[in-house]
Design a protein around this motif. Structure first.
Motif, PDB file in Angstrom:
ATOM      1  N   ALA A  55       0.858  -1.189   0.000  1.00 43.07           N
ATOM      2  CA  ALA A  55       0.000   0.000   0.000  1.00 43.07           C
ATOM      3  C   ALA A  55       0.892   1.237   0.000  1.00 43.07           C
ATOM      4  N   PRO A  56       0.446   2.336  -0.623  1.00 41.15           N
ATOM      5  CA  PRO A  56       1.275   3.552  -0.635  1.00 41.15           C
ATOM      6  C   PRO A  56       1.384   4.168   0.750  1.00 41.15           C
ATOM      7  N   THR A  57       2.595   4.612   1.101  1.00 39.29           N
ATOM      8  CA  THR A  57       2.821   5.269   2.391  1.00 39.29           C
ATOM      9  C   THR A  57       2.885   6.777   2.198  1.00 39.29           C
ATOM     10  N   ARG A  58       3.092   7.493   3.284  1.00 40.03           N
ATOM     11  CA  ARG A  58       3.154   8.955   3.221  1.00 40.03           C
ATOM     12  C   ARG A  58       4.366   9.453   2.447  1.00 40.03           C
ATOM     13  N   LYS A  59       5.412   8.653   2.393  1.00 44.51           N
ATOM     14  CA  LYS A  59       6.622   9.034   1.657  1.00 44.51           C
ATOM     15  C   LYS A  59       6.551   8.613   0.194  1.00 44.51           C
ATOM     16  N   ASN A  60       5.372   8.218  -0.253  1.00 45.62           N
ATOM     17  CA  ASN A  60       5.136   7.775  -1.622  1.00 45.62           C
ATOM     18  C   ASN A  60       5.969   6.537  -1.982  1.00 45.62           C
ATOM     19  N   PHE A  76       6.138   2.096  -1.025  1.00 43.88           N
ATOM     20  CA  PHE A  76       5.133   1.104  -0.702  1.00 43.88           C
ATOM     21  C   PHE A  76       5.486   0.379   0.584  1.00 43.88           C
ATOM     22  N   CYS A  77       4.434   0.000   1.307  1.00 39.54           N
ATOM     23  CA  CYS A  77       4.572  -0.660   2.605  1.00 39.54           C
ATOM     24  C   CYS A  77       5.133  -2.066   2.406  1.00 39.54           C
ATOM     25  N   ARG A  78       6.084  -2.430   3.252  1.00 41.10           N
ATOM     26  CA  ARG A  78       6.714  -3.748   3.135  1.00 41.10           C
ATOM     27  C   ARG A  78       6.324  -4.672   4.275  1.00 41.10           C
ATOM     28  N   ASN A  79       5.229  -4.335   4.965  1.00 43.59           N
ATOM     29  CA  ASN A  79       4.725  -5.231   6.006  1.00 43.59           C
ATOM     30  C   ASN A  79       4.112  -6.469   5.364  1.00 43.59           C
ATOM     31  N   ASN A  80       4.019  -7.542   6.139  1.00 42.05           N
ATOM     32  CA  ASN A  80       3.386  -8.755   5.654  1.00 42.05           C
ATOM     33  C   ASN A  80       1.875  -8.558   5.600  1.00 42.05           C
ATOM     34  N   ALA A  81       1.257  -9.103   4.583  1.00 37.10           N
ATOM     35  CA  ALA A  81      -0.186  -8.986   4.408  1.00 37.10           C
ATOM     36  C   ALA A  81      -0.767 -10.354   4.072  1.00 37.10           C
ATOM     37  N   SER A  82      -2.081 -10.413   4.090  1.00 40.49           N
ATOM     38  CA  SER A  82      -2.787 -11.639   3.730  1.00 40.49           C
ATOM     39  C   SER A  82      -3.504 -11.424   2.411  1.00 40.49           C
ATOM     40  N   GLY A  83      -3.039 -12.053   1.368  1.00 42.72           N
ATOM     41  CA  GLY A  83      -3.702 -11.993   0.077  1.00 42.72           C
ATOM     42  C   GLY A  83      -3.325 -10.795  -0.764  1.00 42.72           C
ATOM     43  N   ILE A  84      -3.723 -10.860  -2.016  1.00 37.85           N
ATOM     44  CA  ILE A  84      -3.422  -9.802  -2.967  1.00 37.85           C
ATOM     45  C   ILE A  84      -4.267  -8.569  -2.701  1.00 37.85           C
ATOM     46  N   LEU A  85      -5.512  -8.758  -2.287  1.00 37.75           N
ATOM     47  CA  LEU A  85      -6.424  -7.627  -2.124  1.00 37.75           C
ATOM     48  C   LEU A  85      -6.406  -6.995  -0.743  1.00 37.75           C
ATOM     49  N   LEU A  86      -5.908  -7.681   0.263  1.00 38.97           N
ATOM     50  CA  LEU A  86      -5.935  -7.145   1.614  1.00 38.97           C
ATOM     51  C   LEU A  86      -4.573  -6.587   2.003  1.00 38.97           C
ATOM     52  N   CYS A 100      -1.904  -4.876   5.206  1.00 40.34           N
ATOM     53  CA  CYS A 100      -1.254  -5.382   6.421  1.00 40.34           C
ATOM     54  C   CYS A 100      -2.106  -5.073   7.650  1.00 40.34           C
ATOM     55  N   HIS A 101      -1.457  -5.075   8.821  1.00 45.84           N
ATOM     56  CA  HIS A 101      -2.174  -4.857  10.075  1.00 45.84           C
ATOM     57  C   HIS A 101      -2.667  -3.423  10.241  1.00 45.84           C
ATOM     58  N   ILE A 102      -2.193  -2.494   9.446  1.00 46.60           N
ATOM     59  CA  ILE A 102      -2.631  -1.104   9.524  1.00 46.60           C
ATOM     60  C   ILE A 102      -3.986  -0.999   8.814  1.00 46.60           C
ATOM     61  N   ARG A 103      -4.994  -0.546   9.542  1.00 46.74           N
ATOM     62  CA  ARG A 103      -6.361  -0.529   9.032  1.00 46.74           C
ATOM     63  C   ARG A 103      -6.491   0.272   7.731  1.00 46.74           C
ATOM     64  N   GLN A 104      -5.813   1.393   7.655  1.00 48.67           N
ATOM     65  CA  GLN A 104      -5.906   2.237   6.471  1.00 48.67           C
ATOM     66  C   GLN A 104      -5.336   1.527   5.239  1.00 48.67           C
ATOM     67  N   LYS A 129      -5.511  -1.622   4.551  1.00 45.99           N
ATOM     68  CA  LYS A 129      -6.484  -2.586   4.041  1.00 45.99           C
ATOM     69  C   LYS A 129      -7.428  -1.913   3.060  1.00 45.99           C
ATOM     70  N   TRP A 130      -7.882  -0.726   3.406  1.00 44.61           N
ATOM     71  CA  TRP A 130      -8.796  -0.008   2.523  1.00 44.61           C
ATOM     72  C   TRP A 130      -8.071   0.540   1.295  1.00 44.61           C
ATOM     73  N   GLN A 131      -6.823   0.975   1.475  1.00 43.28           N
ATOM     74  CA  GLN A 131      -6.073   1.510   0.336  1.00 43.28           C
ATOM     75  C   GLN A 131      -5.858   0.445  -0.732  1.00 43.28           C
ATOM     76  N   LYS A 132      -5.513  -0.769  -0.332  1.00 42.13           N
ATOM     77  CA  LYS A 132      -5.288  -1.826  -1.319  1.00 42.13           C
ATOM     78  C   LYS A 132      -6.575  -2.206  -2.025  1.00 42.13           C
TER      79      LYS A 132
END
Length: 132
Positions: free
Chosen positions: A57-62, A64-74, A76-80, A82-85
């Motif tokens: 997901a895009p971060t404030r520094k433009n 991308f977030c490198r946290n682990n996530a579940s699936g292509i559409l979801l 990471c643990h940051i709620r925002q 999930k919606w951004q992806k």
């Protein structure tokens, strides 16, 4: 502790094993297309919502977030995230950008390829089932 790691590793690989099973089942004429369609649908759902990937997901520094996530559409643990992806999948130029980011690592490539191949397999099995 070792039992949990082994169980988690097996849990993350079941979709790829199911994908190999789908490929093998196409070669067996005794198996009906309904079974292949259902198994392919499970592979697609796993790739979209459960496969271990990076968030991207895009971060404030433009970047991308490198946290682990579940699936292509979801995300990471940051709620925002999930919606951004999820929003990136439906914006005009965002899907291409998200795809480039997702294909930047091995897990993303494996999840994306299994989801695409599962979709093709499920579609072909459904058409075969309807044609009979």
């Amino acid at each position: 502790m070792a039992g949990r790691k082994g169980k988690k590793k097996t849990g993350s690989l079941w979709s790829f094993l199911a994908f190999i099973a789908v490929i093998a089942l196409w070669a067996v004429p005794a198996i009906g297309p309904g079974v292949i369609a259902v198994l392919s649908a499970f592979v697609v759902l796993y790739g979209l919502f459960q496969a271990p990937t990076w968030c991207c997901a895009p971060t404030r520094k433009n970047e991308f977030c490198r946290n682990n996530a579940s699936g292509i559409l979801l995300g990471c643990h940051i709620r925002q995230h999930k919606w951004q992806k999820l929003k990136m999948a439906f914006k005009e130029q965002a899907p291409a950008k998200a795809l480039r980011r997702m294909l930047g690592n091995v897990n993303g490539v494996a999840a994306s390829l299994s989801a695409v191949a599962g979709t093709v397999s499920a579609s072909a099995a459904t058409v075969t089932l309807l044609a009979k």
